[in-house]
Write an enzyme that holds these catalytic residues in place. Structure first.
Site, PDB file in Angstrom:
ATOM      1  N   GLU A 159      52.633  -3.300  -1.875  1.00  0.00           N
ATOM      2  CA  GLU A 159      51.620  -4.323  -2.181  1.00  0.00           C
ATOM      3  C   GLU A 159      50.525  -3.624  -2.975  1.00  0.00           C
ATOM      4  O   GLU A 159      49.634  -2.994  -2.401  1.00  0.00           O
ATOM      5  CB  GLU A 159      51.062  -4.917  -0.876  1.00  0.00           C
ATOM      6  CG  GLU A 159      52.058  -5.755  -0.096  1.00  0.00           C
ATOM      7  CD  GLU A 159      52.291  -7.132  -0.719  1.00  0.00           C
ATOM      8  OE1 GLU A 159      51.451  -7.600  -1.513  1.00  0.00           O
ATOM      9  OE2 GLU A 159      53.338  -7.736  -0.411  1.00  0.00           O
ATOM     10  N   CYS A 204      42.269  -7.162  -4.039  1.00  0.00           N
ATOM     11  CA  CYS A 204      43.417  -6.985  -4.923  1.00  0.00           C
ATOM     12  C   CYS A 204      43.629  -8.177  -5.847  1.00  0.00           C
ATOM     13  O   CYS A 204      44.156  -8.018  -6.941  1.00  0.00           O
ATOM     14  CB  CYS A 204      44.664  -6.729  -4.099  1.00  0.00           C
ATOM     15  SG  CYS A 204      44.979  -8.015  -2.895  1.00  0.00           S
TER      16      CYS A 204
HETATM   17  P1  NAD Z   1      44.902   4.008  -2.037  1.00  0.00           P
HETATM   18  O1  NAD Z   1      46.196   3.941  -2.719  1.00  0.00           O
HETATM   19  O2  NAD Z   1      43.918   5.017  -2.420  1.00  0.00           O
HETATM   20  O3  NAD Z   1      45.101   4.194  -0.459  1.00  0.00           O
HETATM   21  C1  NAD Z   1      45.908   3.355   0.328  1.00  0.00           C
HETATM   22  C2  NAD Z   1      46.491   4.131   1.473  1.00  0.00           C
HETATM   23  O4  NAD Z   1      47.213   5.239   0.970  1.00  0.00           O
HETATM   24  C3  NAD Z   1      45.458   4.710   2.443  1.00  0.00           C
HETATM   25  O5  NAD Z   1      45.898   4.464   3.768  1.00  0.00           O
HETATM   26  C4  NAD Z   1      45.421   6.169   2.124  1.00  0.00           C
HETATM   27  O6  NAD Z   1      45.143   6.979   3.235  1.00  0.00           O
HETATM   28  C5  NAD Z   1      46.823   6.437   1.624  1.00  0.00           C
HETATM   29  N1  NAD Z   1      46.850   7.517   0.634  1.00  0.00           N
HETATM   30  C6  NAD Z   1      45.916   7.807  -0.302  1.00  0.00           C
HETATM   31  N2  NAD Z   1      46.295   8.875  -1.037  1.00  0.00           N
HETATM   32  C7  NAD Z   1      47.504   9.261  -0.562  1.00  0.00           C
HETATM   33  C8  NAD Z   1      48.427  10.310  -0.912  1.00  0.00           C
HETATM   34  N3  NAD Z   1      48.179  11.171  -1.892  1.00  0.00           N
HETATM   35  N4  NAD Z   1      49.561  10.403  -0.208  1.00  0.00           N
HETATM   36  C9  NAD Z   1      49.837   9.537   0.784  1.00  0.00           C
HETATM   37  N5  NAD Z   1      48.992   8.540   1.160  1.00  0.00           N
HETATM   38  C10 NAD Z   1      47.855   8.400   0.506  1.00  0.00           C
HETATM   39  O7  NAD Z   1      44.364   2.540  -2.216  1.00  0.00           O
HETATM   40  P2  NAD Z   1      42.997   1.998  -1.757  1.00  0.00           P
HETATM   41  O8  NAD Z   1      41.916   2.630  -2.584  1.00  0.00           O
HETATM   42  O9  NAD Z   1      42.882   2.096  -0.261  1.00  0.00           O
HETATM   43  O10 NAD Z   1      43.125   0.457  -2.131  1.00  0.00           O
HETATM   44  C11 NAD Z   1      42.824  -0.035  -3.397  1.00  0.00           C
HETATM   45  C12 NAD Z   1      44.068  -0.439  -4.148  1.00  0.00           C
HETATM   46  O11 NAD Z   1      44.912  -1.192  -3.316  1.00  0.00           O
HETATM   47  C13 NAD Z   1      43.775  -1.321  -5.342  1.00  0.00           C
HETATM   48  O12 NAD Z   1      44.627  -0.982  -6.390  1.00  0.00           O
HETATM   49  C14 NAD Z   1      44.097  -2.709  -4.839  1.00  0.00           C
HETATM   50  O13 NAD Z   1      44.406  -3.646  -5.840  1.00  0.00           O
HETATM   51  C15 NAD Z   1      45.248  -2.424  -3.947  1.00  0.00           C
HETATM   52  N6  NAD Z   1      45.371  -3.458  -2.926  1.00  0.00           N
HETATM   53  C16 NAD Z   1      46.473  -4.251  -2.948  1.00  0.00           C
HETATM   54  C17 NAD Z   1      46.591  -5.264  -2.008  1.00  0.00           C
HETATM   55  C18 NAD Z   1      47.779  -6.181  -2.000  1.00  0.00           C
HETATM   56  O14 NAD Z   1      47.927  -6.908  -1.026  1.00  0.00           O
HETATM   57  N7  NAD Z   1      48.616  -6.199  -3.008  1.00  0.00           N
HETATM   58  C19 NAD Z   1      45.594  -5.439  -1.051  1.00  0.00           C
HETATM   59  C20 NAD Z   1      44.512  -4.590  -1.071  1.00  0.00           C
HETATM   60  C21 NAD Z   1      44.398  -3.593  -2.004  1.00  0.00           C
END
Ligand code: NAD
Length: 464
Positions: free
Chosen positions: A218, A253
């Site tokens: 997602e 998002c």
């Molecule tokens: P992110 O990708 O930075 O982090 C999400 C998760 O991934 C966190 O739990 C984090 O701990 C983990 N993570 C981060 N870096 C990692 C790595 N190197 N290895 C493994 N895990 C890691 O995203 P975010 O900043 O938390 O969220 C923002 C993004 O999420 C935006 O792009 C937004 O559009 C998207 N988003 C999508 C939805 C949806 O339903 N489609 C909903 C909310 C947010």
């Protein structure tokens, strides 16, 4: 206070082994277990809303109404639906048989996948954590949830409440950041459900590939809004404003990332937006209590960088104020920033809103088609033909005509991305399906055996 023990690969392996034992023992398979866990999740929502609202205020400065409606109420609806529909969802679905298999009966059985991992994001930390867990539990899986470290108060509360209310032999929360998530990703899961950025989505998919683990991703993207001049402008801008700044201050998002309209109509859109913004947030929106703040200084600096590019900052037509100490950026509208600027290349995920002007609406649609497929695409118009053309020729995870983001509240619609914005979908029955294997089961009779299929083969047998 004692330092928190690090969670490493060994702990992750022990955790998965424990949960797999529970799954193999059949703990999670039965209808009663699933219902009990779902009811416990409902109790969390019903009895702990004030703590949830407080955690969201700590993490994001989220207004109480936003927290209650977009996190707790949506979750309540999701749980209630699962409780109401679970028997139907679990029931095997009859499938038609054919002459080739006659005599036989066939069905599709929704089988739990096993032990699944849910990794969630910080912007709607309760909704994005618990909603997939509802699907995982409904489908009869053991589940580990890894909330985002960027919403620490919410993550701690999720861990506390889920440990208190749910069966810890099959449902667990692991708090942490990259180290802990990496340790979890080294394990073999039966499904990984990830919400977050496209960049980390690639890390998740690569880790999953090592074990041939299926994923739901997602992700995000730049969700565009097309505004036609044949619209009710007041309603249009009110809906855009509340979908942008009224949903976690653009950190959502499905938030409008940029607006596309015609050169002639843009001044009217901008004037109407300024007027309605002032109605909603007053003359000084930086003081408004009805808007979340930026989650942290890293994201504040990221947004500042988008705004500070010379050819971008020159294009501000409204807002632009920043306060790093309080992590606030005013609702900011920009007109005709360059298409190759940073702000038009990355997902904005914050309170900045570029408006791009083109000669006509077909050119607006072309801009969307020429870019990575967004999670959502929006159009405001009265024009029936235009609505149809938009819905049929623009590709996006979801399309909403004449509103913003509301499709995610409709459990009859799948919620998910396409292309760069993700793969797989959830919500309602789609959540149950995301965590189930659709097992084909064919019951044949031993009567009516035909000689045709058995050697020695001969043309003559075919004529029998
Ligand atoms: P992110 O990708 O930075 O982090 C999400 C998760 O991934 C966190 O739990 C984090 O701990 C983990 N993570 C981060 N870096 C990692 C790595 N190197 N290895 C493994 N895990 C890691 O995203 P975010 O900043 O938390 O969220 C923002 C993004 O999420 C935006 O792009 C937004 O559009 C998207 N988003 C999508 C939805 C949806 O339903 N489609 C909903 C909310 C947010």
């Amino acid at each position: 206070m004692a330092a928190k023990k690090m969670f490493g690969a060994v702990d992750a392996s022990v955790l998965v082994t424990d949960l797999r034992r529970s799954f193999d023992d059949g703990v999670t398979r039965g209808y009663e277990w699933r219902v009990t866990q779902l009811k416990q999740l409902l109790i969390i929502c019903d009895n702990h809303e004030p703590e949830i609202v407080a955690a969201l205020r700590d993490d994001l400065g989220k207004p109480e109404l936003e927290s209650s409606v977009y996190e707790v109420s949506l979750l309540r609806n999701s749980i209630k639906l699962a409780l109401k529909q679970l028997k139907n969802w679990m029931a095997p679905e009859k499938a038609k048989t054919s002459l080739t298999t006659f005599p036989a009966s066939a069905e599709i059985v929704s089988e739990p996948l096993g032990v699944v991992l849910v990794i969630s994001a910080w912007n709607y930390p309760f909704l994005l954590s618990i909603d997939p867990v509802i699907g995982a539990i409904s489908a009869g899986n053991a589940v580990v949830l890894k909330p985002s470290e960027l919403a620490p108060a919410s993550s701690a509360l999720l861990a506390k409440l889920m440990e208190q209310y749910l069966d810890s032999s099959a449902v667990r929360v692991v708090e942490g950041a990259v180290t802990e998530t990496t340790a979890l990703l080294e394990q073999k899961w039966d499904k990984i459900f990830y919400t977050g950025s496209s960049k980390i989505g690639r890390v998740i998919m690569a880790a999953a590939a090592k074990h041939l683990t299926p994923v739901v991703l997602e992700l995000g993207g730049k969700s565009p809004v097309v505004v036609d001049s044949d619209t009710d402008l007041k309603v249009t801008v009110r809906r855009i404003i509340v979908g942008k700044w009224g949903c976690n201050n653009g950190q959502a998002c499905v938030s409008p990332d940029y607006i596309l309209t015609t050169k002639e109509y843009a001044p009217k859109v901008i004037d109407a937006m300024k007027k309605e913004l002032e109605t909603f947030y007053g003359k000084n929106p930086m003081e408004s209590k009805d808007m979340s703040r930026i989650v942290n200084s890293t994201h504040f600096d990221r947004l500042s960088k988008l705004l500070d590019e010379k050819e971008v900052s020159d294009k501000i037509v409204y807002g632009g104020e920043k306060d790093r100490e309080n992590l606030k950026i005013a609702p900011t509208i920009l007109l005709d920033v360059p298409l190759d600027s940073l702000i038009m290349s990355e997902e904005i995920f914050g309170p900045l809103l570029p408006i791009l002007t083109l000669n006509n609406l077909e050119e607006c649609f072309d801009v969307i088609r020429s870019r990575p497929k967004p999670l959502a695409a929006y159009l405001f118009t009265h024009n029936k033909k235009l609505k149809e053309r938009f819905a049929t020729t623009v590709s996006a995870g979801g399309i909403v005509v004449n509103d913003i983001a509301v499709h995610l509240a409709l459990h009859t619609l799948p919620f998910g991305g396409v292309g760069e914005s993700g793969m797989g979908a959830y919500h309602g029955k789609f959540s149950f399906d995301a965590f189930s294997h659709k097992k084909a089961v064919l019951y044949r009779s031993l009567f009516g055996d035909s000689a045709v299929r058995y050697p020695p083969y001969s043309r003559g047998k075919l004529r029998l």
